[in-house]
Design a protein around this motif. Structure first.
Motif: not given
Length: 190
Positions: A75-79, A95-104, A63-71
């Motif tokens: 990642a945000r918690v780890k950072i 704060m700046m890492a959020g959009p980078f994480i999303d696109s990656m 389930d790619f949508a759920a997997l993307r949200s989970s990752i």
């Protein structure tokens, strides 16, 4: 034994008063075994699809949508946990890492990307089955277990030599959730 004798035996068994109860119990047992084994079979089919490089077969089990949200959340918690609370630049970088994480994550977590990523990290693995819920894959150990009736977890050993060094201090778990009669990969825990 010829066909007539066999048919006679079958009709006598069917007419036996306990036959419906025995047949029902046998059917329930078969269904129960199938339901219990289904996440293990899903993981094995996913592993085979990765080994063959079959992205379409991998996609059926994710389930790619759920997997993307989970990752993204992991990642945000780890950072956030790695940044210092007293450093104002750390808050800005978080704060700046959020959009980078999303696109990656959006670009990597695709059927082809996920297949390539798993295939690269699991090159030359040969599963060695055991009687427990721990499977050895090369020099790695994978533990599979039910977390609840609708949640199944596959955990990679934290001492896995093929994991990146930042993951060796923790374990990596793949979360599968029930989807109808089957299972889908819906998240990760780092």
């Amino acid at each position: 034994m010829n066909f007539d004798e066999l048919w006679s035996l079958v009709t006598r068994m069917i007419k036996h008063p306990k036959f419906p109860a025995i047949a029902g119990a046998g059917a329930a047992l078969c269904v129960g075994i199938g339901v219990y084994a289904s996440p293990y079979l899903t993981f094995n089919s996913m592993q085979s699809a990765v080994e063959q490089g079959d992205s379409a077969a991998v996609a059926k089990n994710v389930d790619f949508a759920a997997l993307r949200s989970s990752i993204k959340a992991e990642a945000r918690v780890k950072i956030a946990n790695q940044t210092s609370e007293n450093n104002p630049m750390a808050a800005l970088s978080t704060m700046m890492a959020g959009p980078f994480i999303d696109s990656m994550v959006d670009s990597i977590v695709t059927p082809e990307g996920l297949t390539a990523l798993i295939r690269q990290s699991s090159a030359n693995f040969v599963p060695e089955r055991s009687k427990s819920n721990v499977v050895s894959i090369g020099s790695n150990r994978v533990m599979m277990r039910y977390e609840s009736l609708n949640s199944f977890v596959v955990t990679l050993d934290e001492n896995d030599v093929n994991l990146p060094s930042e993951l060796k201090s923790s374990s990596l778990s793949l979360l599968f959730s029930r989807s109808g009669l089957g299972w889908k990969l819906t998240g990760v825990r780092i």
